[in-house]
Design a protein around this motif. Structure first.
Motif, short mmCIF file in Angstrom:
data_model
loop_
_atom_site.label_atom_id
_atom_site.label_comp_id
_atom_site.label_asym_id
_atom_site.label_seq_id
_atom_site.Cartn_x
_atom_site.Cartn_y
_atom_site.Cartn_z
N ILE A 21 0.81 -1.21 0.00
CA ILE A 21 0.00 0.00 0.00
C ILE A 21 0.85 1.27 0.00
N ASP A 22 2.10 1.14 0.48
CA ASP A 22 2.99 2.29 0.54
C ASP A 22 3.94 2.38 -0.66
N ALA A 23 3.80 1.48 -1.60
CA ALA A 23 4.64 1.50 -2.80
C ALA A 23 4.31 2.73 -3.64
N PRO A 24 5.28 3.23 -4.42
CA PRO A 24 4.99 4.39 -5.28
C PRO A 24 3.96 4.04 -6.35
N VAL A 25 3.28 5.05 -6.83
CA VAL A 25 2.23 4.85 -7.83
C VAL A 25 2.77 4.14 -9.06
N SER A 26 4.02 4.42 -9.43
CA SER A 26 4.62 3.80 -10.62
C SER A 26 4.68 2.29 -10.50
N ALA A 27 4.70 1.78 -9.26
CA ALA A 27 4.71 0.34 -9.04
C ALA A 27 3.31 -0.21 -8.83
N LYS A 28 2.50 0.50 -8.06
CA LYS A 28 1.17 0.00 -7.72
C LYS A 28 0.21 -0.03 -8.89
N LYS A 29 0.19 1.04 -9.68
CA LYS A 29 -0.80 1.14 -10.75
C LYS A 29 -0.67 0.01 -11.77
N PRO A 30 0.53 -0.23 -12.35
CA PRO A 30 0.63 -1.33 -13.32
C PRO A 30 0.31 -2.68 -12.71
N PHE A 31 0.72 -2.89 -11.45
CA PHE A 31 0.45 -4.17 -10.79
C PHE A 31 -1.05 -4.36 -10.58
N LYS A 32 -1.72 -3.32 -10.08
CA LYS A 32 -3.17 -3.40 -9.88
C LYS A 32 -3.89 -3.76 -11.18
N HIS A 33 -3.52 -3.06 -12.23
CA HIS A 33 -4.19 -3.27 -13.51
C HIS A 33 -4.00 -4.70 -14.00
N ALA A 34 -2.75 -5.18 -13.91
CA ALA A 34 -2.42 -6.50 -14.45
C ALA A 34 -3.01 -7.63 -13.61
N VAL A 35 -2.87 -7.56 -12.29
CA VAL A 35 -3.19 -8.69 -11.41
C VAL A 35 -4.62 -8.62 -10.86
N PHE A 36 -5.01 -7.48 -10.33
CA PHE A 36 -6.34 -7.38 -9.73
C PHE A 36 -7.40 -7.08 -10.79
N GLY A 37 -7.02 -6.33 -11.81
CA GLY A 37 -8.00 -5.89 -12.79
C GLY A 37 -8.79 -4.72 -12.23
N TYR A 38 -9.49 -4.01 -13.07
CA TYR A 38 -10.30 -2.88 -12.64
C TYR A 38 -11.77 -3.23 -12.74
N LEU A 39 -12.55 -2.78 -11.76
CA LEU A 39 -13.99 -2.98 -11.83
C LEU A 39 -14.56 -2.31 -13.07
N VAL A 40 -14.04 -1.13 -13.36
CA VAL A 40 -14.37 -0.44 -14.61
C VAL A 40 -13.08 0.06 -15.22
N ASN A 41 -13.09 0.29 -16.51
CA ASN A 41 -11.96 0.88 -17.21
C ASN A 41 -12.31 2.31 -17.62
N ILE A 42 -11.30 3.15 -17.69
CA ILE A 42 -11.49 4.54 -18.10
C ILE A 42 -10.75 4.77 -19.41
N SER A 43 -11.47 5.18 -20.44
CA SER A 43 -10.87 5.40 -21.75
C SER A 43 -10.03 6.67 -21.73
N ASP A 44 -9.26 6.89 -22.80
CA ASP A 44 -8.44 8.10 -22.91
C ASP A 44 -9.28 9.37 -22.85
N SER A 45 -10.54 9.26 -23.26
CA SER A 45 -11.45 10.41 -23.21
C SER A 45 -12.26 10.44 -21.92
N LEU A 46 -11.82 9.63 -20.91
CA LEU A 46 -12.42 9.59 -19.57
C LEU A 46 -13.83 9.00 -19.55
N ILE A 47 -14.15 8.19 -20.54
CA ILE A 47 -15.42 7.49 -20.57
C ILE A 47 -15.30 6.20 -19.77
N VAL A 48 -16.27 5.93 -18.90
CA VAL A 48 -16.27 4.71 -18.09
C VAL A 48 -16.73 3.53 -18.95
N GLU A 49 -15.92 2.49 -18.98
CA GLU A 49 -16.20 1.32 -19.80
C GLU A 49 -16.17 0.06 -18.95
#
Length: 239
Positions: A21-49
């Motif tokens: 939880i205390d890891a820098p964002v540069s480490a946490k964000k890619p790991f979260k995305h790859a391993v946990f997955g996101y409940l929703v995804n946000i497009s480049d235009s900030l649309i919830v998908e």
């Protein structure tokens, strides 16, 4: 790039586990995305998908979101994901005794403040979260917040049985429902091996959180010892 190649990504040089939880964002964000997955995804235009949630709707009169978990979704331990896993994942931050700013992402859920650090998860204990069936739940909010769905990308969907009683410490390795599972972790060397749970993507990824002598790096968020922003990611190739 060949799907058989192992992609090596330098996330940081500080040596922390990327799920910490205390890891820098540069480490946490890619790991979260790859391993946990996101409940929703946000497009480049900030649309919830759709992400791990197959669909959702907003009930204007009741001030409720209706969430439906993706059909057939499973955690890496093989167990099927149910709606009460989403319920647990939303409540987890309020039950942990470890300080966490992640609580802010769900503070708009009605009645979430009935939870106390060190408490135990009990389905139905938060008035604003109701299980409708094994894939569907409703989330009532205290007031309408147009950014609520966007904040869900920072709420990892996790299976309670893989965590210790503090809901913070993993019994072995982190388990999620994302595209990649953690195959092996060497926290001493700072190397974390991920393997894909589906075809059509790079099958192996090595995440680095320390400088590993002689290690070729394909993608780096570190430049001259400092973490840079995502827009400055450095691509390195071995000649």
């Amino acid at each position: 790039m060949s799907m058989e190649k192992t992609l090596t990504v330098q996330l940081s040089t500080q040596g922390e586990e990327p799920w910490n939880i205390d890891a820098p964002v540069s480490a946490k964000k890619p790991f979260k995305h790859a391993v946990f997955g996101y409940l929703v995804n946000i497009s480049d235009s900030l649309i919830v998908e759709p992400g791990l949630l197959e669909e959702w709707s907003w009930d204007f009169e009741a001030k409720k979101y209706i969430f439906k978990v993706r059909k057939g979704l499973k955690f890496h331990n093989g167990r099927r994901v149910h709606s009460n896993d989403v319920e647990f994942s939303l409540q987890r931050w309020y039950l942990m005794q470890h300080p966490s700013f992640e609580k802010a992402y769900v503070r708009n859920v009605k009645g979430i403040d009935v939870l106390k650090p060190g408490g135990k998860f009990v389905s139905g204990s938060v008035p604003g979260i109701k299980i409708m069936d094994e894939r569907t739940l409703s989330i009532e909010v205290s007031s309408y917040n147009p950014t609520f769905l966007h904040s869900l990308i920072d709420v990892p969907l996790v299976p309670m049985e893989e965590l210790k009683d503090d809901y913070f410490t993993w019994k072995t390795l982190p388990v999620g429902a994302g595209v990649y599972r953690v195959e092996k972790a060497d926290s001493v060397k700072g190397i974390f091996h991920l393997s894909a749970m589906t075809s059509g993507v790079i099958q192996k990824i090595d995440l680095l959180t320390k400088n590993v002598p002689g290690q070729n790096v394909d993608i780096s968020t570190v430049r001259d010892g400092a973490i840079v922003g995502p827009e400055e990611i450095t691509i390195l190739t071995k000649h």
